[in-house]
Design an enzyme around this catalytic site. Structure first.
Site, PDB file in Angstrom:
ATOM      1  N   ARG A 125      17.565   0.990  34.942  1.00 34.90           N
ATOM      2  CA  ARG A 125      18.620   1.820  36.164  1.00 34.90           C
ATOM      3  C   ARG A 125      17.506   2.061  37.396  1.00 34.90           C
ATOM      4  NH1 ARG A 125      20.691   6.278  32.911  1.00 34.90           N
ATOM      5  NH2 ARG A 125      21.304   7.253  34.954  1.00 34.90           N
ATOM      6  N   ARG A 147      25.861   1.931  46.991  1.00 37.47           N
ATOM      7  CA  ARG A 147      24.953   1.622  46.067  1.00 37.47           C
ATOM      8  C   ARG A 147      24.344   0.193  46.515  1.00 37.47           C
ATOM      9  NH1 ARG A 147      25.814   5.126  41.575  1.00 37.47           N
ATOM     10  NH2 ARG A 147      23.980   5.406  40.242  1.00 37.47           N
ATOM     11  N   LYS A 192      21.584  14.095  41.949  1.00 32.58           N
ATOM     12  CA  LYS A 192      22.584  14.090  43.047  1.00 32.58           C
ATOM     13  C   LYS A 192      23.852  14.953  42.697  1.00 32.58           C
ATOM     14  CE  LYS A 192      22.644   9.661  42.659  1.00 32.58           C
ATOM     15  NZ  LYS A 192      21.531   9.165  41.898  1.00 32.58           N
ATOM     16  N   ARG A 194      17.981  14.763  29.849  1.00 31.96           N
ATOM     17  CA  ARG A 194      19.388  14.803  29.680  1.00 31.96           C
ATOM     18  C   ARG A 194      20.001  13.749  28.632  1.00 31.96           C
ATOM     19  NH1 ARG A 194      22.020  12.545  35.384  1.00 31.96           N
ATOM     20  NH2 ARG A 194      21.769  10.503  34.133  1.00 31.96           N
ATOM     21  N   ARG A 233      24.648  10.506  26.865  1.00 33.15           N
ATOM     22  CA  ARG A 233      25.114   9.364  27.600  1.00 33.15           C
ATOM     23  C   ARG A 233      24.749   8.128  27.382  1.00 33.15           C
ATOM     24  NH1 ARG A 233      25.109  10.325  34.262  1.00 33.15           N
ATOM     25  NH2 ARG A 233      24.100   8.177  34.207  1.00 33.15           N
TER      26      ARG A 233
END
Ligand code: ADP
Length: 190
Positions: A144, A88, A13, A127, A133
């Site tokens: 998640r 969300r 996204k 990632r 992160r």
């Protein structure tokens, strides 16, 4: 043009949002980016959300909704925007509806990026290595994904029911997917 981009964590996204927004000359507004910037800068908001984000949970609705409304009120968003990562929850959908109605505007399309579920975890783990992160370790990634399936995926049905959903195949290179999105949105709003 007022657009939403939705999809599972790792669907791409954020990457696509930047390109699409540039194409249509509108700002890409990412709630995840806003929260991460606040965590980095050590603001009061950042202090409130950092543990929640690191655990892979959702920031409370009222707080998130206020942040988005303030951002949409800025001058550069007057002619349109692309929201990435919001709404969300169904509560956030309703808050956005109210904001739109209060401003006498509406959504043009809700883009849904579809990516094979096995690829999502692989992408997120990749990632994690590159970006480091706090919410990209494997356990948090799986959490998640569960939170997404439980709280956010149902929103797709809601937008489909309103005739706004534009499904796009998110498998492929960034350029391929980006071209597919623009073609699908242009055909949809034509
Ligand atoms: P991804 O695209 O990988 O799902 P994001 O950058 O969009 O990640 O979001 C990262 C985190 O920021 C979320 O896991 C959540 O903690 C918080 N967050 C972002 N947007 C929202 C939202 N609309 N409501 C609640 N929490 C949010």
């Amino acid at each position: 043009m007022r657009l939403l981009i939705m999809g599972a964590p790792g669907a791409g996204k954020g990457t696509q949002a930047v390109g699409i927004a540039e194409h249509y000359g509108i700002p890409a507004i990412s709630t995840g980016d806003i929260f991460r910037a606040n965590v980095r800068q050590g603001t009061e908001l950042g202090r409130r959300v950092s543990a929640i984000m690191a655990a892979g949970d959702y920031v409370p609705d009222e707080l998130t909704e206020r942040i988005v409304a303030d951002r949409l009120d800025r001058d550069d968003a007057a002619a349109g925007w692309l929201l990435d990562g919001f709404p969300r929850t169904l509560h956030q959908v309703e808050a956005l509806e109210k904001y739109l109605a209060d401003h006498s505007v509406g959504l043009d399309a809700v883009i849904c990026l579809d990516v094979d579920p096995e690829d999502l975890i692989v992408r997120l783990l990749g990632r994690a290595e590159v970006e480091g992160r706090a919410d990209d370790d494997e356990g948090t990634i799986r959490h998640r994904m569960d939170v997404y399936l439980e709280s956010t995926r149902p929103l797709l049905d809601a937008y489909e029911g309103r005739g706004l959903l534009v499904r796009v195949d998110g498998n492929g290179t960034v350029e391929e997917v980006g071209a597919r999105i623009v073609a699908a949105v242009d055909a949809f709003v034509a």
